[in-house]
Enzyme design. Structure first.
Site, PDB file in Angstrom:
ATOM      1  N   LEU A   1       0.812  -1.216   0.000  1.00  0.00           N
ATOM      2  CA  LEU A   1       0.000   0.000   0.000  1.00  0.00           C
ATOM      3  C   LEU A   1       0.842   1.261   0.000  1.00  0.00           C
ATOM      4  CD1 LEU A   1      -2.754  -1.031   2.593  1.00  0.00           C
ATOM      5  CD2 LEU A   1      -2.931  -1.032   0.098  1.00  0.00           C
TER       6      LEU A   1
ATOM      7  N   LYS B   1       5.222   2.873   0.827  1.00  0.00           N
ATOM      8  CA  LYS B   1       6.597   2.588   1.234  1.00  0.00           C
ATOM      9  C   LYS B   1       7.345   3.875   1.478  1.00  0.00           C
ATOM     10  CE  LYS B   1      10.676  -0.128  -0.005  1.00  0.00           C
ATOM     11  NZ  LYS B   1      11.304  -1.043  -1.003  1.00  0.00           N
TER      12      LYS B   1
ATOM     13  N   THR C   1       3.918  -0.372   4.196  1.00  0.00           N
ATOM     14  CA  THR C   1       2.569  -0.725   4.614  1.00  0.00           C
ATOM     15  C   THR C   1       2.015  -1.735   3.626  1.00  0.00           C
ATOM     16  OG1 THR C   1       2.253   1.507   5.495  1.00  0.00           O
ATOM     17  CG2 THR C   1       0.288   0.157   5.198  1.00  0.00           C
TER      18      THR C   1
ATOM     19  N   LYS D   1       1.680  -2.553   9.129  1.00  0.00           N
ATOM     20  CA  LYS D   1       2.698  -1.495   9.032  1.00  0.00           C
ATOM     21  C   LYS D   1       3.994  -2.060   9.589  1.00  0.00           C
ATOM     22  CE  LYS D   1       1.519   2.734   9.915  1.00  0.00           C
ATOM     23  NZ  LYS D   1       1.035   3.983  10.572  1.00  0.00           N
TER      24      LYS D   1
ATOM     25  N   ASP E   1      -1.110  14.789  12.962  1.00  0.00           N
ATOM     26  CA  ASP E   1      -0.855  14.763  11.516  1.00  0.00           C
ATOM     27  C   ASP E   1      -2.174  14.674  10.745  1.00  0.00           C
ATOM     28  OD1 ASP E   1       0.757  14.909   9.304  1.00  0.00           O
ATOM     29  OD2 ASP E   1       1.240  12.762   9.256  1.00  0.00           O
TER      30      ASP E   1
END
Length: 470
Positions: A16, A18, A24, A39, A139
């Site tokens: 998914l 990198k 991931t 993860k 975040d």
């Protein structure tokens, strides 16, 4: 990659994402046959212990959370293979596309879509910030928000993902400073290693600005650290623009402080721009300063009135009476009594003059100021550089009522007094229209209207038949 099985349980489907030292994966749990997200953090040449600290914090945080819009913790693994060593966090898979992906594919968001997204994310943040200690995501950005199952007029199910930057407020007192976040969506205080719940509100506000403008905050101009976007969103209601500006205030003292307060003001916005401004009565000397940050009412000095001038008459009369002592024989008891009376009059007169002097000083120079900003309400006097409060300042969020009160004197029905009362918890802040400050009914009405518009609180009108507070 697709045939690889981790921990003899998780069959990798595809990659998914990198980054350096991380990746991931989408995998299938062979025990439950459900898709999961893994993860991975690798112990390579570029490994830093701070990365492991954040990775473990994410795992511990997800383990403690239970919210339908947040991925759920499933497993934590140590990777010990010939070609890779490190750690892996397994969590539930959330199907959907990120806001970033939606925008890049050409999807647009209406004002109602933006509000629906904001409400959903504020509810998630309320849950996080109400944990003990509060959990701060740090975040918030378009690539960490997923949408799924869009239907009809609904924007879809909203998810908040990637807790790799998470911090709780107990952890912030450690010995190291970690600057975490994404430039453009980070609140200014995060650059100094400080994060508070309002930092997440800034990130959310910047994300929503991206939705309404189609531009990342870094692509928009700034002035005094404020994102300048209002001229690019003419299709957006001015109340929503005001709210977004409030969410992204660079100063913590001026920014909305909690997700709950942000949600309340999103649903019930301040009507500064939509409601016509109340007109100040002709001849009024009251100063009103009003903007998105605060409202301040300054009542100027009362000035010299005929009543105050009349206060000077008693000392003059005393002096005139005392001057007649010369016609009284010095050895008479009348003269001795008169001397005693004279002494007392001089003492009383001196005190009287001091009191009158103070009254004149107040009348000529004292200002009364009622100020409400985003943190508190205060009411006090200002005299020649000195300040003192008439009431203890109270938190802004405690303001619960705005009252316009008319008091009618029982003996004289034509004699009325007026006041506007701002109630914050148990505290009452009063602006009077009576013999003390000399404000007229029209001035009190005007001030009540201005306060009502700025606070977004309706005016409660009451009347009483006796004067016991003037």
């Amino acid at each position: 990659m697709t045939s690889k099985i981790l921990a003899e349980r998780y069959q990798v489907q595809r990659q998914l994402g990198k980054q350096t030292g991380r990746q991931t994966l989408l995998a299938r749990d062979l025990q439950t046959q459900k898709l999961v997200v893994i993860k991975q953090l690798f112990l390579g040449s570029d490994f830093e212990w701070q990365d492991l600290k954040l990775f473990e914090r994410e795992a511990e945080t997800l383990k403690a959370l239970d919210h339908p819009a947040i991925p759920r913790y499933l497993d934590y693994l140590e990777i010990d293979e010939p070609d890779s060593k490190g750690f892996a966090l397994v969590q539930t898979y959330v199907e959907g596309k990120t806001l970033e992906e939606h925008l890049r594919s050409g999807r647009t968001f209406s004002e109602s879509d933006v509000k629906e997204l904001a409400k959903a994310l504020l509810e998630i943040l309320s849950y996080l910030h109400e944990q003990n200690p509060p959990v701060i995501h740090r975040d918030i950005k378009p690539s960490n928000i997923l949408l799924h199952s869009r239907s009809g007029h609904s924007v879809g199910q909203v998810y908040l993902v990637d807790f790799g930057s998470v911090q709780n407020q107990a952890a912030k007192f450690g010995g190291t400073i970690t600057v975490v976040g994404t430039y453009g969506y980070m609140a200014p205080e995060q650059f100094g290693g400080r994060s508070v719940p309002a930092s997440d509100l800034y990130g959310l506000g910047a994300t929503l600005i991206y939705l309404v403008t189609g531009l990342h905050p870094t692509e928009l101009p700034q002035q005094d650290l404020r994102i300048q976007f209002a001229d690019r969103v003419t299709h957006i209601n001015s109340n929503l623009i005001d709210w977004l500006q409030w969410m992204t205030e660079p100063s913590l003292n001026k920014r909305l402080s909690s997700a709950g307060e942000s949600l309340r003001l999103l649903k019930n916005p301040r009507q500064i721009d939509k409601i016509p401004r109340a007109v100040q009565p002709p001849g009024s000397d009251i100063k009103l300063i009003k903007n998105s940050d605060f409202i301040e009412i300054v009542i100027p000095p009362q000035g010299i009135s005929l009543g105050l001038i009349a206060l000077l008459a008693p000392p003059t009369l005393y002096a005139r009476n005392i001057s007649t002592l010369a016609s009284i024989p010095m050895n008479s008891w009348i003269y001795k009594l008169a001397i005693t009376v004279k002494f007392l009059i001089i003492k009383i007169s001196g005190t009287y003059v001091c009191v009158v002097g103070v009254v004149f000083l107040f009348a000529l120079f004292r200002e009364l100021r009622l100020r409400i900003d985003r943190q508190k309400i205060s009411y006090g006097s200002h005299l020649l550089g000195l300040r003192w409060n008439h009431s203890k300042p109270a938190p802004r969020q405690d303001i619960c009522q705005l009252e316009f009160r008319t008091t009618v004197k029982s003996q004289d029905r034509s004699s009325k007094a007026f006041e506007v009362i701002v109630q914050a918890g148990d505290q009452k802040y009063r602006l009077h229209g009576n013999r003390l400050h000399g404000l007229s009914e029209s001035e009190i009405e005007w001030l009540a209207t201005e306060l009502s518009q700025w606070l977004g609180v309706k005016i409660k009108r009451t009347s009483t038949d006796k004067i016991d507070e003037w």
